[in-house]
Design an enzyme around this catalytic site. Sequence first.
Site, PDB file in Angstrom:
ATOM      1  N   PHE A  28      68.564  74.939 130.431  1.00 30.15           N
ATOM      2  CA  PHE A  28      68.340  75.091 129.066  1.00 30.15           C
ATOM      3  C   PHE A  28      66.829  75.100 128.817  1.00 30.15           C
ATOM      4  O   PHE A  28      65.984  74.283 129.348  1.00 30.15           O
ATOM      5  CB  PHE A  28      68.862  73.976 128.335  1.00 30.15           C
TER       6      PHE A  28
ATOM      7  N   ARG B 265      79.999  83.055 124.277  1.00 30.83           N
ATOM      8  CA  ARG B 265      80.436  81.915 124.895  1.00 30.83           C
ATOM      9  C   ARG B 265      81.631  81.241 124.238  1.00 30.83           C
ATOM     10  O   ARG B 265      81.588  81.222 123.061  1.00 30.83           O
ATOM     11  CB  ARG B 265      79.134  80.878 124.602  1.00 30.83           C
TER      12      ARG B 265
ATOM     13  N   TYR C  61      76.950  65.471 120.567  1.00 30.07           N
ATOM     14  CA  TYR C  61      77.283  66.252 119.335  1.00 30.07           C
ATOM     15  C   TYR C  61      78.141  67.504 120.032  1.00 30.07           C
ATOM     16  O   TYR C  61      78.475  68.112 119.219  1.00 30.07           O
ATOM     17  CB  TYR C  61      76.055  66.798 118.465  1.00 30.07           C
ATOM     18  N   LYS C  62      78.252  67.719 121.292  1.00 30.22           N
ATOM     19  CA  LYS C  62      79.091  68.618 121.596  1.00 30.22           C
ATOM     20  C   LYS C  62      80.586  68.207 122.086  1.00 30.22           C
ATOM     21  O   LYS C  62      81.180  67.962 120.892  1.00 30.22           O
ATOM     22  CB  LYS C  62      78.449  69.459 122.950  1.00 30.22           C
TER      23      LYS C  62
ATOM     24  N   ASP D 248      70.982  66.528 133.681  1.00 30.06           N
ATOM     25  CA  ASP D 248      71.346  66.899 132.318  1.00 30.06           C
ATOM     26  C   ASP D 248      72.929  67.252 132.047  1.00 30.06           C
ATOM     27  O   ASP D 248      73.548  68.153 132.742  1.00 30.06           O
ATOM     28  CB  ASP D 248      70.748  68.148 131.804  1.00 30.06           C
TER      29      ASP D 248
HETATM   30  C1  LIG Z   1      71.453  71.786 128.456  1.00 31.53           C
HETATM   31  C2  LIG Z   1      70.863  71.248 127.237  1.00 31.53           C
HETATM   32  N1  LIG Z   1      69.686  70.681 127.482  1.00 31.53           N
HETATM   33  C3  LIG Z   1      69.046  70.310 126.422  1.00 31.53           C
HETATM   34  C4  LIG Z   1      69.375  70.418 124.864  1.00 31.53           C
HETATM   35  C5  LIG Z   1      68.550  70.094 123.861  1.00 31.53           C
HETATM   36  O1  LIG Z   1      69.353  69.200 123.116  1.00 31.53           O
HETATM   37  P1  LIG Z   1      68.576  68.650 121.681  1.00 31.53           P
HETATM   38  O2  LIG Z   1      68.383  69.672 120.755  1.00 31.53           O
HETATM   39  O3  LIG Z   1      69.508  67.411 121.389  1.00 31.53           O
HETATM   40  O4  LIG Z   1      67.181  68.079 122.078  1.00 31.53           O
HETATM   41  C6  LIG Z   1      70.469  71.268 124.808  1.00 31.53           C
HETATM   42  C7  LIG Z   1      71.126  71.763 123.532  1.00 31.53           C
HETATM   43  O5  LIG Z   1      71.911  72.384 123.452  1.00 31.53           O
HETATM   44  C8  LIG Z   1      71.369  71.659 125.873  1.00 31.53           C
HETATM   45  O6  LIG Z   1      72.313  72.461 126.153  1.00 31.53           O
END
Ligand SMILES: Cc1ncc(COP(=O)(O)O)c(C=O)c1O
Length: 398
Positions: free
Chosen positions: A114, A357, A210-211, A185
């Site tokens: 990400f 997705r 939140y997912k 992660d």
């Molecule tokens: C794999 C991954 N890492 C990091 C994040 C970033 O999260 P945040 O916006 O809560 O900092 C996301 C957000 O969807 C994500 O999917």
Amino acid sequence: MPTDFAATRGLFDLPEGMIYLDGNSLGPLPRTAAARVARTVTEEWGQMLIGGWNKAGWMDLPARLGDRIGRLIGAEPGTVVLGDTLSIKVYQALASALGMRPDRRVILSDTGNFPSDLYMADGLCRTLGQGYALRTVAPEAVLDAIDDHVAVVMLTEVDYRTGARHDMAAMTARAHATGALIVWDLAHSAGALPVHLARDGADFAVGCTYKYLNSGPGGPAFIYVAPAHAETARPALSGWLGHEAPFAFDLDYRPGRGIERMRVGTPPILQLAALEASMDIWDTIDIEDVRAACLALGDRFIAGVEAACPALTLATPRDHDRRGSQVSFRHPQGYAIMQALIARGLIGDFRAPDILRFGLTPLFIGADDIDRAVAIITQVMTQGLWDRPEFHARAKVT
Ligand SMILES: Cc1ncc(COP(=O)(O)O)c(C=O)c1O
């Protein structure tokens, strides 16, 4: 007794007629969450005011909920705490891990990670200077790229775009064999599939709530630190609530005991109340059952879409061991196609450049939803219904 997914579906508030395949982005509202949050607002905040920190146990909520999430990700009790956003927790875990390998300068990650994780790693390297650098390779090349220059391997277990899954045990073992540490992660893993942090020897892990964990938009993230590092990891974000004695108001920072040191500032109590309502559901659910049912839904979805829509290319590995919970397809007009699906009540999302997705979780999705989703996708694709000007106009959030 196996989890009764017909019953769990009734525990979420979903709009009538909507097929929600986007719980991998924002989980739906647990039916009890609104009342739980309202109680925190009126009875705790309203009546106890500042006393809520002690009387309602607000101050310990990040660790109490951390333990409940810990059960889903194979973490030892007392190793997980909630707070901040995932990007912040990525930075925090990385900084601590780098500090434990002072003779090495490389963070290794993959190009499927990400972007926020990569941005945070790059920003941390720039702040540290002294030759620290982020190196990225293709996801399938990570294992061979771990060498003895690497201080920390930083990976998202399940790729946010393709849904491809890294082998946590193999990758962790390889990192350790070369003397590196590993940060996982779990944004697309926690609540999606069984994770075994302790068994697989992970050093640090982070994830969002939140997912799949349904804490609502902006719900706080979590961080895990392996017991072996808990008393030695230096918290780079040394906020007062990670201090050994926050209310001593000492001028010197002394890290708190164990996972407490990874706390930073005041916890978001209203959002944690929503998460508490969701964890009441999760406490009754067997994550192995979730995995089995999710893979069956995924197979059904892939077979249905591939049979009817040859223009959509599967981006997700077919192999069960190699995939997470979402299923993704590629198409150059993916954005417009997704907007046409959303207009017909099938909610997924689009990730640039070409990924459609679909998040699949048996908690509130059944085989009937999959069949209806396949029918809608088939109609949109075979009749070209996506090719209308309003479906091409990009919104801020895709
Ligand atoms: C794999 C991954 N890492 C990091 C994040 C970033 O999260 P945040 O916006 O809560 O900092 C996301 C957000 O969807 C994500 O999917």
